[in-house]
Enzyme design. Sequence first.
Site, short mmCIF file in Angstrom:
data_model
loop_
_atom_site.label_atom_id
_atom_site.label_comp_id
_atom_site.label_asym_id
_atom_site.label_seq_id
_atom_site.Cartn_x
_atom_site.Cartn_y
_atom_site.Cartn_z
N GLU A 180 -5.09 8.30 6.10
CA GLU A 180 -4.35 7.27 5.62
C GLU A 180 -4.88 5.78 6.09
O GLU A 180 -4.63 5.41 7.18
CB GLU A 180 -2.69 7.22 5.60
CG GLU A 180 -2.26 8.37 4.84
CD GLU A 180 -0.78 8.29 4.93
OE1 GLU A 180 -0.19 7.43 5.29
OE2 GLU A 180 -0.10 9.56 4.66
N GLU B 135 2.65 13.81 9.82
CA GLU B 135 3.12 13.04 10.86
C GLU B 135 4.16 13.47 11.87
O GLU B 135 5.31 12.81 11.85
CB GLU B 135 3.47 11.63 10.09
CG GLU B 135 2.21 11.00 9.44
CD GLU B 135 2.69 9.63 8.56
OE1 GLU B 135 3.99 9.36 8.66
OE2 GLU B 135 1.88 8.68 8.45
#
Length: 821
Positions: free
Chosen positions: A261, A190
């Site tokens: 995710e 991320e």
Amino acid sequence: MESQSQPQISRLVISIFVMVVSACGTTSTRADNVTYDHRSLIVNGHRQLLFSGSIHYPRSTPQMWPELVKNAKKGGLNVIQTYVFWNAHEPRPRQYNFEGRYDLVRFIKLIQQHKMYATLRIGPFIQAEWNHGGLPYWLREISNITFRTDDDQFKYYMRRFVRKIVKMMKKEKLFASQGGPIILSQIENEYMTVEPAFGEAGERYIQWVAKMALGLKTGVPWIMCKQEDAPGPVIPTCNGLNCGDTYHGPKGGNKPFFWTENWTARFRKFGDAPSRRPVDDLAFSVARFFSKGGTLANYYMYHGGTNFGRTGASFVLTQYYDEAPLDEYGLRREPNWGHLRNLHYALRLCKKVLLWGSPSVQNLGENLEARIYEIKESNTCVAFLANLDKKIDATVNFRGLKYLLQHHSISILPDCKNVVFNTRRVNAQQNVRSYHTANETYSNNKWQMYQEMVPNLEYTSVHANHLLELYNMTKDATDYLWYTTRFTLEGEEWAVLHISSLGHALHAFVNGIYIGSGHGSKMKKGFEFEKAIQLIPGANHISLLGLLTGLPDSGAYLERRNAGIHKISIRGFKGGVLMDLSSNDWGYEVGLDGEKKEIYTENGRNDAKWASAMSSLPVTWYKFLLVAQRYFDAPKGNDPIALDLSAMGKGLAWVNGQCIGRYWVSYLSPLGEPSQSLYHVPRAFIQPKENLLVLFEEHDGDPQNILISTVERNNICTFVSGQLDCTVKEVKPRAILTCPNEMVIEKIVFASFGNPMGCCGNFTIGSCHSPYAKTVAKKLCSGKSFCELPVSAKDYGADASCLGTTGTVAVEAKCSKMINI
């Protein structure tokens, strides 16, 4: 439920569905070559549909791993995803730990033994609500280092660890290019969320990261989640709740559409109320993703597990993603597990056409659409009929047939005709988690205590004339730091002690007397503490126990974060500062006396002078005994074990020297309840006899009321409606009950047909209840591990015309290993 002009799904579709379910457990997943194209990952020359779930090896025990992986596979998954936890594996420079819960190789090999694939998210920054985002604390002590940017020092240590992990995997032949299960690896994590903070240095860093990873030549693709501009052949992936709508896929057109995710709930912190993501919404998001060209979706988490010890990040609960399809204890949470399993099997029916067919979209009305994949040469077709409206159901016409589309739902038609699955129609059985107090709780138990010494200035080992920072002092070796100082007064006086802290909490003592505590929150770590105090003539001593609840795990410049007390003063009742103590002579003691002596272990417990326990004492250690034996025995059976700490305040707990985590039941959620009061004790931590339980209680608690419990999900339920829409013929619903772990149905706890209400464990009959429902359920299900119940008024002798009936059957059954009918 969707329907078509035929009264039921064709026998052919049902047969195919059963074949797919059966084949799921036997398909080989050996991979020797992994590449990709714009559509999917390609393994041994074949495009793949990949259903993945995150299971983190340190958040459970090696003894739990086989059952977790087995249940993931039975749930229709073919991939297990895990992070690699740098600070757990290298707690000190070049001192490595790959044993016990940190045996990464063992975990990956177990995945391979179950003929599943693996995704290895090396990071090595992982966030994951894990302490310091997985970065070792010792990195902070390298002079002038800046994490996760074009910093030579950080890049050196990061590359060294990544190389070590890759080398370890290669040595054990665990990459798919070597015949192993690892088909994807992730580098960084991320990064796009912090890249703007570093400007051009961030851009250079992400290019370097990709080049470094590709240079390791693992033979499998690399991914970067939340990195839309992932360099070169690195595949960008999405994280979020609804990536089918919020992410439009990689740029450039030659990389597949992956979802790293899909959050099965929301991770929780102390002070949070319970969170739950409805399984129909979760299923909708997955079906939507695959309908729009996605070919890999990962559940984060499929099993959350436990933040043992001090591994959770700031304020994060010890219990992690308990709402996942496999709960904290590894038990199947229904209907989540079963509904998603059915979804995976339905999508597998569509595999060939999804991977090779030509896509198109047909508008069926406002917020209504069909997404279609066709292979015209073989006359095969798959359709996803979607109702995107959040509130309104609709009936649509698709290729000459009518279908009822419930609001916010997707129907899967593997032959563009028959509906095999609807995301909103949850027919999977339900279950209830129950806790049973073990006899060992009450068997002549006795508690002893050891009170932690509250130090004065002369009993501290470090001195400074200013307030020292908490992270730097504790160095992630303990949550605790004592601050102490003294000053003199000529006479007795009432005043106010005022403390400003950057977090996370503190307990205050004046002249050895506990006066109170304060703490921050997940949103605002810092806080102010004020308390009226009575000062005495002569020397006055202030002792403060500053503490952490984990290091931060996200954001830029982690190495610059700080915590602890930064200002303290004595004020008069009428205002004004009588005395600023911030620059006073301060003494510091890192950690607790009991921690240093390790009195929670078998070898260290005798280094403390234990006395009969009293409740509601601050900074006190408690030890659980059985009279004459000094230990407690393990509860009988194989069910998971939990400690009910509802009677305690805040602290840490150990079983046989293993820390089961931080507890904080005194921090209530907005609902007035603790965020967590039950704490998992893995069976692997327990011996058959003579177990040592020790707690450090910070400020309050009554150990006499601690309960040792066993945990089960043996109460199963079905709640299925057979009510027909007046304009459309419905597919015949099925109400199925299946006991776990080779058990059988011992008892029918509740049964009703008509319009029952409630949820599993809390059903009530409605106004159209049939009195024969329980008799029918007993006849069909008692003594069986599996049974199917009818869903029609006729079978239950019910009045189909009863005003208010929903044609629903609700049954709760108790499963047992003993047949006792």
